[in-house]
Design a protein around this motif. Structure first.
Motif, PDB file in Angstrom:
ATOM      1  N   GLY A  18      -0.030  -1.938  -0.058  1.00  0.00           N
ATOM      2  CA  GLY A  18      -0.181   0.042  -0.065  1.00  0.00           C
ATOM      3  C   GLY A  18       0.589   1.516  -0.067  1.00  0.00           C
ATOM      4  O   GLY A  18       0.342   1.694  -0.831  1.00  0.00           O
ATOM      5  N   SER A  23       2.673   1.805  -3.842  1.00  0.00           N
ATOM      6  CA  SER A  23       1.695   2.394  -4.717  1.00  0.00           C
ATOM      7  C   SER A  23       0.942   3.953  -4.241  1.00  0.00           C
ATOM      8  O   SER A  23       1.527   4.681  -5.323  1.00  0.00           O
ATOM      9  CB  SER A  23       0.278   1.412  -3.970  1.00  0.00           C
ATOM     10  OG  SER A  23      -0.953   2.014  -5.378  1.00  0.00           O
ATOM     11  N   LYS A  45       2.585   6.531  -6.993  1.00  0.00           N
ATOM     12  CA  LYS A  45       1.477   7.322  -7.842  1.00  0.00           C
ATOM     13  C   LYS A  45       1.716   8.384  -7.966  1.00  0.00           C
ATOM     14  O   LYS A  45       1.685   9.660  -8.471  1.00  0.00           O
ATOM     15  CB  LYS A  45       0.232   7.087  -7.145  1.00  0.00           C
ATOM     16  CG  LYS A  45      -0.817   8.100  -7.240  1.00  0.00           C
ATOM     17  CD  LYS A  45      -1.834   8.282  -6.387  1.00  0.00           C
ATOM     18  CE  LYS A  45      -3.681   8.456  -6.942  1.00  0.00           C
ATOM     19  NZ  LYS A  45      -3.208  10.078  -6.293  1.00  0.00           N
ATOM     20  N   ASN A  57      -1.052  -0.016  -9.426  1.00  0.00           N
ATOM     21  CA  ASN A  57      -1.894  -0.576  -8.613  1.00  0.00           C
ATOM     22  C   ASN A  57      -2.518  -2.133  -8.940  1.00  0.00           C
ATOM     23  O   ASN A  57      -2.296  -2.593  -8.096  1.00  0.00           O
ATOM     24  CB  ASN A  57      -2.885   0.526  -8.865  1.00  0.00           C
ATOM     25  CG  ASN A  57      -2.587   1.676  -7.992  1.00  0.00           C
ATOM     26  OD1 ASN A  57      -2.370   2.074  -7.215  1.00  0.00           O
ATOM     27  ND2 ASN A  57      -3.488   3.304  -8.329  1.00  0.00           N
TER      28      ASN A  57
END
Length: 134
Positions: free
Chosen positions: A76, A79, A83, A104
């Motif tokens: 997580g 990710s 991003k 993702n």
């Protein structure tokens, strides 16, 4: 996506979505620090142990749950971090959104595969097909 960018004195006005991403990154990082220390100490402790000791370690519910939580939080966090990197360095919005979706998806598959193998080890199943690497 929101509407057209708004400017005031030739400076883009914040769309206020970055604060929640920043907070989510910090929460994930705060969770990763103790989990990472636990994982590092465990790896140091299990170094050189035979298969039976490692299998017994994985069969502990607490260890399997903590390892699963570490994996989920790590992917997580990764990710969210990627991003932000893509938003900062990829100027084409279409390509940027495609790359964010692709990353993702990759992180989701890696997290799911990790949880699958952690569960198999915790339940006493062989992590690889029979005869592979043995």
């Amino acid at each position: 996506m929101s509407g057209a960018a708004k400017f005031k004195n030739n400076v883009k006005i914040s769309e206020r979505h970055g604060a929640s991403e920043w907070l989510n990154e910090r929460i994930a990082l705060a969770a990763l620090i103790p989990l990472g220390l636990w994982l590092a100490s465990t790896a140091f402790t299990l170094t050189g142990a035979d298969y039976g000791v490692v299998a017994a370690w994985f069969s502990s519910t607490l260890n399997a749950v903590l390892l699963g939580a570490t994996v989920v939080v790590f992917f997580g966090f990764a990710s969210l971090a990627w991003k932000v990197i893509l938003e900062d360095y990829v100027p084409n919005p279409g390509l940027r959104n495609a790359l964010v979706i692709l990353l993702n998806l990759i992180f989701l598959v890696l997290a799911a595969a990790s949880i699958f193998f952690i569960t198999r080890l915790a339940l006493g199943s062989a992590p690889l097909p029979a005869g592979f690497g043995a």
